[in-house]
Scaffold this active site. Structure first.
Site, PDB file in Angstrom:
ATOM      1  N   LYS A 206     -50.498   2.971   5.308  1.00 18.61           N
ATOM      2  CA  LYS A 206     -49.921   3.218   3.986  1.00 18.61           C
ATOM      3  C   LYS A 206     -48.874   2.156   3.660  1.00 18.61           C
ATOM      4  CE  LYS A 206     -47.235   6.565   1.405  1.00 18.61           C
ATOM      5  NZ  LYS A 206     -46.621   7.885   1.341  1.00 18.61           N
ATOM      6  N   GLU A 212     -46.898  -0.914  15.282  1.00 19.58           N
ATOM      7  CA  GLU A 212     -48.071  -0.765  16.149  1.00 19.58           C
ATOM      8  C   GLU A 212     -49.331  -1.273  15.460  1.00 19.58           C
ATOM      9  OE1 GLU A 212     -45.820   1.588  15.431  1.00 19.58           O
ATOM     10  OE2 GLU A 212     -45.698   3.137  16.988  1.00 19.58           O
ATOM     11  N   GLY A 266     -48.452  10.196   4.339  1.00 21.17           N
ATOM     12  CA  GLY A 266     -49.300   9.653   5.408  1.00 21.17           C
ATOM     13  C   GLY A 266     -50.150  10.720   6.079  1.00 21.17           C
ATOM     14  N   ARG A 267     -49.518  11.848   6.441  1.00 23.92           N
ATOM     15  CA  ARG A 267     -50.260  12.887   7.173  1.00 23.92           C
ATOM     16  C   ARG A 267     -51.160  13.720   6.261  1.00 23.92           C
ATOM     17  NH1 ARG A 267     -44.908  13.263   7.395  1.00 23.92           N
ATOM     18  NH2 ARG A 267     -43.806  15.007   6.419  1.00 23.92           N
ATOM     19  N   GLU A 352     -44.541  17.177  11.981  1.00 21.79           N
ATOM     20  CA  GLU A 352     -43.852  16.123  11.229  1.00 21.79           C
ATOM     21  C   GLU A 352     -43.396  16.667   9.868  1.00 21.79           C
ATOM     22  OE1 GLU A 352     -45.608  12.117   9.862  1.00 21.79           O
ATOM     23  OE2 GLU A 352     -44.823  11.595  11.819  1.00 21.79           O
ATOM     24  N   HIS A 383     -59.528  27.989  30.764  1.00 16.76           N
ATOM     25  CA  HIS A 383     -59.386  27.618  32.176  1.00 16.76           C
ATOM     26  C   HIS A 383     -58.196  26.699  32.386  1.00 16.76           C
ATOM     27  CE1 HIS A 383     -63.239  29.485  33.156  1.00 16.76           C
ATOM     28  NE2 HIS A 383     -63.541  29.131  31.922  1.00 16.76           N
ATOM     29  N   LYS A 511     -37.719   4.137  16.417  1.00 18.33           N
ATOM     30  CA  LYS A 511     -38.355   2.868  16.025  1.00 18.33           C
ATOM     31  C   LYS A 511     -37.313   1.763  15.949  1.00 18.33           C
ATOM     32  CE  LYS A 511     -41.804   4.636  12.725  1.00 18.33           C
ATOM     33  NZ  LYS A 511     -42.204   4.571  11.311  1.00 18.33           N
TER      34      LYS A 511
HETATM   35  O1  F6P Z   1     -45.020   8.605  12.360  1.00 15.48           O
HETATM   36  C1  F6P Z   1     -44.393   8.144  11.222  1.00 15.48           C
HETATM   37  C2  F6P Z   1     -45.370   7.681  10.175  1.00 15.48           C
HETATM   38  O2  F6P Z   1     -44.652   7.202   9.094  1.00 15.48           O
HETATM   39  C3  F6P Z   1     -46.346   8.772   9.735  1.00 15.48           C
HETATM   40  O3  F6P Z   1     -45.829   9.635   8.794  1.00 15.48           O
HETATM   41  C4  F6P Z   1     -47.497   7.979   9.279  1.00 15.48           C
HETATM   42  O4  F6P Z   1     -48.654   8.751   9.202  1.00 15.48           O
HETATM   43  C5  F6P Z   1     -47.558   6.899  10.341  1.00 15.48           C
HETATM   44  O5  F6P Z   1     -46.208   6.634  10.652  1.00 15.48           O
HETATM   45  C6  F6P Z   1     -48.304   5.645   9.960  1.00 15.48           C
HETATM   46  O6  F6P Z   1     -47.750   5.017   8.840  1.00 15.48           O
HETATM   47  P1  F6P Z   1     -48.530   3.896   8.039  1.00 15.48           P
HETATM   48  O7  F6P Z   1     -49.768   4.508   7.473  1.00 15.48           O
HETATM   49  O8  F6P Z   1     -47.578   3.442   6.962  1.00 15.48           O
HETATM   50  O9  F6P Z   1     -48.863   2.782   8.987  1.00 15.48           O
END
Ligand code: F6P
Length: 547
Positions: A206, A212, A266-267, A352, A383, A511
């Site tokens: 987003k 990452e 995002g979620r 979250e 189990h 972060k």
């Molecule tokens: O974990 C934090 C967060 O901002 C989430 O809310 C989001 O889904 C994820 O990082 C990834 O963010 P992006 O889609 O901006 O890379």
């Protein structure tokens, strides 16, 4: 005392909890044969049976009063009307627009977003058809056979979960893979054995600033360039993002950027172009069937009265256990192998969203908010951690998800699966009294002395509440319904707790600190300015590091 805990509706529930806390569900069931009819609801083929909860009609009435007094219906309407309910980020929360299958305009800031939503769906459809039908090819002219989604959190979990859930709809022509962890092992193992000429990468982010994802995308690009040269990038990389500038900086042609908007959290973004990998692998029709399922649940949530509204009922039961029984944990237990990733997906959506400690006005709350969510597919989970659910000292509320039909009707597998689903919810509710245990052992001819030893170990307290959700079959439609149901449940709880379910400031601090610590690991900055634990760990890691 907060306005919530001081409210008459809350106080009435506190009093009522005193009446209910020692009542056993076994007795409620014995007294009332109509409990299932009374405490179950249906919507477009999905059934919720909530009769195996520690509730009476009075409880549900009082929980309904609480929902009403917290303004759940008004808040729901404000969300559907595009109000800026994400106050800390001053944004609308409008994922429902992404799956609006009606002609209704969806207005944010005086502007109907539906034309843009439909335009992106159309763009996705063209692209998916081109890739699936072999018109879009790699730089050497070969058809695309593997889709690698690079994203994390909401740009990964929903997509991976839905693709796993809908695996039976997938052909062998296109295979999905996922890279999310910044750990290079994830990238290396995912790319191992892949043919660069037939691989398409989707960089899903987003913000397009997530460390990452950008590092993984950069390493994947290097891998591709090494094999096929720089020109290959535009044939093998597309992006999904709200940030056109950053996508451009990365070197992806914005013609092959699939946009979405800041009013999609995002979620909550699996319904947006973030679902591109789903649409590519299953076909756009299947992706749109998922939107249809979510829309059916949106309509149920938007129009049903509180007493018959499945997301509101589930939300208020969660409030009952979290705030009046004081339980911290909620388990989600799908009895379908295709839903193995569902609990993990839900962990982000729930924790979250509602893992918050201040209310919308910024005041610390004096009540519990979102629960700890965990779970795994049955029967495997039986189990693993079910022992604790049956006889442990922690109390856990539970959702069992059962699916009536199986895509692979093989011998008596489905019968055994469903009998375990039913057997567990029955055992959790009913338990087994010491008297029953003793009688059973005696019948088997066990000595009196041995019975005395065994009876306490073999007694089950029962009275463990479960919701049972039943779906006809795992399909794109039912997956859409299920996801939307939980999104709305979480929304309702956020309204009751008066928290912002749509920001996530809590993930920022770690972060930021990681960014400061990286140069201390590489040696670009001296190891200093840390607490002695961090300092000690850094030094030890340096000592162990192979040159
Ligand atoms: O974990 C934090 C967060 O901002 C989430 O809310 C989001 O889904 C994820 O990082 C990834 O963010 P992006 O889609 O901006 O890379």
């Amino acid at each position: 005392m907060s306005a919530l805990t001081d409210s008459p509706a809350w106080q009435a529930l506190l009093d009522h909890h005193q009446e209910i806390k020692d009542v056993h569900m076994r007795d409620l069931f014995k007294k009332d044969r109509g409990r299932f009819e009374r405490f179950s609801e249906r919507s477009s083929g999905l059934l919720l049976d909530y009769s195996k909860n520690r509730i009476t009609e009075k409880t549900m009435g009082l929980l309904g009063d609480l929902a009403r007094s917290c303004g759940v219906e008004e808040a729901r309407d404000r969300m559907f009307n595009g109000a800026h309910i994400n106050t800390t980020e001053d944004r609308a929360v409008y994922h429902v627009a992404l799956r609006n299958r009606s002609d209704r305009a969806m207005i944010v800031d005086g502007h109907d977003v539906m034309p843009e939503v439909r335009a992106v769906l159309e763009k996705m459809r063209h692209f998916c058809d081109d890739v699936r039908e072999g018109r879009w090819r790699g730089v050497t002219g070969k058809r695309i056979r593997t889709i690698v989604n690079i994203g994390i959190g909401g740009s990964d979990l929903g997509v991976i979960m839905a693709l796993q859930a809908l695996r039976s709809y997938q052909s062998d022509d296109l295979t999905p893979r996922f890279i999310s962890n910044v750990d290079s092992s994830h990238l290396v193992e995912t790319l191992r054995g892949l043919d660069a000429e037939t691989t398409l990468f989707i960089v899903s982010s987003k913000s397009f600033t997530t460390q990452e994802t950008l590092l993984n995308a950069t390493s994947a690009r290097t891998w591709l360039i090494k094999k096929l040269g720089t020109d290959a990038v535009r044939h093998h990389f597309v992006a999904v993002s709200t940030n056109e500038e950053k996508v451009c900086d990365f070197g992806i042609d914005t013609d092959y950027m699939f946009p979405f908007w800041d009013w999609v959290g995002g979620r909550y973004s699996t319904w947006s172009a973030i679902g591109l990998a789903i649409a590519l692998v299953l076909g756009m029709d299947k992706f749109e069937e998922m939107l249809e399922g979510a829309f059916a649940m949106d309509e149920h949530f938007r129009t049903s009265p509180i007493e018959h509204n499945i997301p509101i009922i589930m939300a208020m039961l969660g409030v009952w256990y979290a705030n009046f029984f004081g339980w911290s944990t909620h388990a989600v237990l799908p009895y379908d192998q295709y839903l193995t990733r569902f609990p993990q997906y839900l962990q982000q959506v729930d924790m979250e969203s509602n893992g918050k400690r201040v209310d919308l006005q910024g005041r610390p709350v004096d009540y519990q908010t979102g629960p700890i969510v965990f779970g795994h597919a049955g029967t495997n989970a039986q189990h693993s951690f079910f022992q604790l659910l049956h006889q442990g000292k922690w109390d856990v509320s539970m959702d069992f998800i059962g699916v009536a039909n199986n895509h692979h009707p093989l011998r008596d597998h489905q019968t055994i699966l469903l009998s375990n689903f039913l057997g567990q919810t029955k055992a959790l509710m009913w338990g087994k009294t010491e008297k029953e245990v003793r009688a059973q052992l005696k019948k088997k001819g066990v000595s009196a002395e041995r019975i005395d030893q065994l009876a306490p170990h073999m007694t089950f307290p029962g009275n463990k509440p479960t919701n049972s959700l039943v779906l006809p079959l795992i399909t794109p439609f039912t997956i859409g319904q299920l996801l939307a149901l939980y999104e709305h449940k979480i929304f309702v709880q956020g309204v009751v707790w008066n928290i912002n379910s749509f920001d996530q400031w809590g993930v920022q601090l770690g972060k930021e600190l990681a960014r400061d610590l990286a140069p201390q690991i590489t040696g670009e900055a001296p190891i200093m300015g840390n607490d002695c634990s961090t300092q000690g760990l850094l030094k030890y890691m340096k000592l162990l590091k192979k040159e």
